[in-house]
Design a protein around this motif. Structure first.
Motif, PDB file in Angstrom:
ATOM      1  N   LEU A   1      -4.967  11.255   8.279  1.00 63.82           N
ATOM      2  CA  LEU A   1      -4.351  10.208   9.095  1.00 63.82           C
ATOM      3  C   LEU A   1      -2.833  10.339   9.174  1.00 63.82           C
ATOM      4  CD1 LEU A   1      -6.339   6.941   8.272  1.00 63.82           C
ATOM      5  CD2 LEU A   1      -6.511   8.411  10.266  1.00 63.82           C
TER       6      LEU A   1
ATOM      7  N   GLN B   1      -9.214  11.645   3.793  1.00 66.12           N
ATOM      8  CA  GLN B   1      -9.042  10.771   4.957  1.00 66.12           C
ATOM      9  C   GLN B   1      -7.579  10.380   5.135  1.00 66.12           C
ATOM     10  OE1 GLN B   1     -11.056   9.461   7.368  1.00 66.12           O
ATOM     11  NE2 GLN B   1     -12.920   8.588   6.492  1.00 66.12           N
ATOM     12  N   LEU B   2      -6.939  10.013   4.027  1.00 63.61           N
ATOM     13  CA  LEU B   2      -5.534   9.613   4.088  1.00 63.61           C
ATOM     14  C   LEU B   2      -4.669  10.780   4.563  1.00 63.61           C
ATOM     15  CD1 LEU B   2      -3.294   7.570   3.570  1.00 63.61           C
ATOM     16  CD2 LEU B   2      -3.278   8.304   1.164  1.00 63.61           C
TER      17      LEU B   2
ATOM     18  N   ASP C   1     -10.622   0.330   4.709  1.00 62.90           N
ATOM     19  CA  ASP C   1     -11.217   0.446   6.037  1.00 62.90           C
ATOM     20  C   ASP C   1     -10.390   1.474   6.796  1.00 62.90           C
ATOM     21  OD1 ASP C   1     -11.798   0.157   8.767  1.00 62.90           O
ATOM     22  OD2 ASP C   1     -12.292  -1.963   8.557  1.00 62.90           O
ATOM     23  N   TRP C   2     -10.914   2.686   6.908  1.00 63.33           N
ATOM     24  CA  TRP C   2     -10.114   3.790   7.447  1.00 63.33           C
ATOM     25  C   TRP C   2      -9.825   3.632   8.935  1.00 63.33           C
ATOM     26  CZ3 TRP C   2      -7.482   6.340   4.121  1.00 63.33           C
ATOM     27  CH2 TRP C   2      -7.960   6.434   2.808  1.00 63.33           C
ATOM     28  N   GLN C   3     -10.751   3.020   9.664  1.00 64.64           N
ATOM     29  CA  GLN C   3     -10.472   2.788  11.085  1.00 64.64           C
ATOM     30  C   GLN C   3      -9.358   1.765  11.244  1.00 64.64           C
ATOM     31  OE1 GLN C   3     -11.914   4.446  13.830  1.00 64.64           O
ATOM     32  NE2 GLN C   3     -10.084   3.462  14.711  1.00 64.64           N
TER      33      GLN C   3
ATOM     34  N   GLN D   1      -6.104   3.518  10.505  1.00 66.53           N
ATOM     35  CA  GLN D   1      -5.698   4.365  11.627  1.00 66.53           C
ATOM     36  C   GLN D   1      -5.094   3.520  12.755  1.00 66.53           C
ATOM     37  OE1 GLN D   1      -8.679   7.120  13.010  1.00 66.53           O
ATOM     38  NE2 GLN D   1      -7.738   7.344  15.015  1.00 66.53           N
TER      39      GLN D   1
ATOM     40  N   ASP E   1     -11.689   9.946   0.108  1.00 65.38           N
ATOM     41  CA  ASP E   1     -10.672   8.978   0.535  1.00 65.38           C
ATOM     42  C   ASP E   1      -9.315   9.660   0.698  1.00 65.38           C
ATOM     43  OD1 ASP E   1     -12.320   6.672   0.608  1.00 65.38           O
ATOM     44  OD2 ASP E   1     -12.111   6.405  -1.550  1.00 65.38           O
TER      45      ASP E   1
END
Length: 381
Positions: free
Chosen positions: A185, A181-182, A146-148, A151, A178
């Motif tokens: 962040l 995204q990492l 869950d990326w949110q 974060q 993915d």
């Protein structure tokens, strides 16, 4: 009076279930080891080097021939040029590499983010380093990040993020998106990524393993851990390696040299020979294990268990809620003792397991005859 450093840690669930399987004469689909042997040529090379005086200390970083083969493999698979002398270290199993990495970079009060269900060595290793484990649940039922939530969970105290793909115990895999995204962040943050990639060669259905070594930005702030034991069907050899940039690897080696210092010499020489002469072994491994996954899943398709085929690893998670309302720990005990089949519950891999979860994990790195016997039991539930 002995004061425990890990007062809430008991015996690992793998040891518990394997012991129970032995006690009750059960088929063991719990602990992740094959019931077939490693390649004959690899065994021949072990005997050769054992009988040719490769019995003294290997270099602390690993024998030259093996690190050269690793560098070649990493370049071929991930298009990542690595320095065999400064960026590769051979370790006595992947668990040692994970422990060393955590001890090297985590200090008192540092936060380490991990994703539940998480391999059970991560949390105690962080605690022994004085760090604070931060457990984030993977989404269900797909077991993705869950990326949110990630974060929102990163703070000024975050020192490390542990990722695992292909994922043990769930069999999910990270995508290139993915990793992007990492990277986004943690950009401009002093965060180390510890990437557990021991099942790198077990990605199915045409997928490609997305190593941090493929990702130019993450590569510079990551340490990636790989396993010879998983790849060559020789888990008992406890042979692994890790790859990281020189500035990270130099700190890693400061810990490694005082944990195991080095790993078994004749096994390292044998693996180097096998990597040089038989690269088709790891190239063929995805198809080899996908066939076993498909065989097992076909055999249990008529059962009351429900599942989504594993995307990677040699594990298959199943939902047993149509069979029993027992919590997973109680269910696997019953399954082993009464039905003579050992599995692994998922709850021990959580800090706070979902109360409604009825998921267990089977290991399919077994002979087809073993899988057939296990499936017969499953279909009778």
């Amino acid at each position: 009076m002995v004061q425990s450093k890990l007062p809430h840690v008991g015996t690992t669930i793998f040891t518990v279930m394997t012991r129970m399987a032995q006690q009750h004469g059960a088929i063991n689909l719990s602990q992740g080891f094959p019931d077939f042997d490693c390649p004959a040529y690899l065994r021949e090379r072990v005997v050769h080097h054992l009988n040719n005086r490769k019995n003294q200390y290997a270099p602390m970083t690993g024998v030259d021939q093996l690190r050269a083969e690793i560098a070649n493999k990493v370049n071929t698979l991930y298009h990542c040029q690595v320095d065999m002398d400064q960026e590769i270290t051979v370790t006595s199993g992947a668990t040692e590499a994970l422990y060393d990495a955590i001890q090297a970079f985590v200090s008192d009060g540092d936060e380490v983010i991990m994703f539940d269900p998480a391999y059970d060595s991560y949390d105690p290793s962080v605690r022994l380093a004085g760090g604070i484990p931060v457990h984030l649940p993977l989404t269900r039922p797909d077991y993705c990040i869950d990326w949110q939530l990630l974060q929102d969970s990163i703070s000024d105290k975050t020192r490390m993020i542990i990722i695992n793909s292909p994922h043990n115990p769930c069999g999910s895999v990270l995508t290139s998106a993915d990793l992007d995204q990492l990277a986004e962040l943690i950009r401009d943050r002093k965060i180390i990524v510890l990437s557990d990639e021991v099942y790198e060669h077990m990605v199915f259905d045409g997928g490609i393993h997305q190593s941090v070594l493929r990702h130019a930005e993450l590569r510079e702030k990551s340490i990636a851990v790989f396993s010879f034991g998983k790849t060559y069907h020789a888990t008992g050899w406890k042979a692994a390696y890790c790859v990281a940039p020189e500035n990270i690897m130099s700190e890693f080696r400061k810990i490694h040299q005082f944990v195991t210092f080095t790993s078994t010499s004749f096994i390292q020489y044998a693996i180097a020979d096998f990597m040089r002469d038989c690269p088709e072994h790891h190239e063929d491994l995805p198809a080899f294990y996908q066939k076993k996954r498909d065989t097992f899943n076909e055999l249990i398709s008529a059962s009351r268990l429900t599942f989504t085929p594993s995307a990677g690893t040699y594990f298959q998670c199943v939902d047993y809620s149509e069979v029993s309302d027992l919590p997973d720990r109680e269910f696997v005990d019953w399954l082993c003792q009464e039905k003579k089949l050992a599995a692994i519950p998922l709850s021990p891999f959580y800090e706070n397991a979902p109360a409604d979860s009825r998921m267990i994990r089977f290991c399919f790195c077994k002979d087809d005859s073993t899988l057939k016997q296990a499936a017969d039991i499953i279909c009778q539930l």
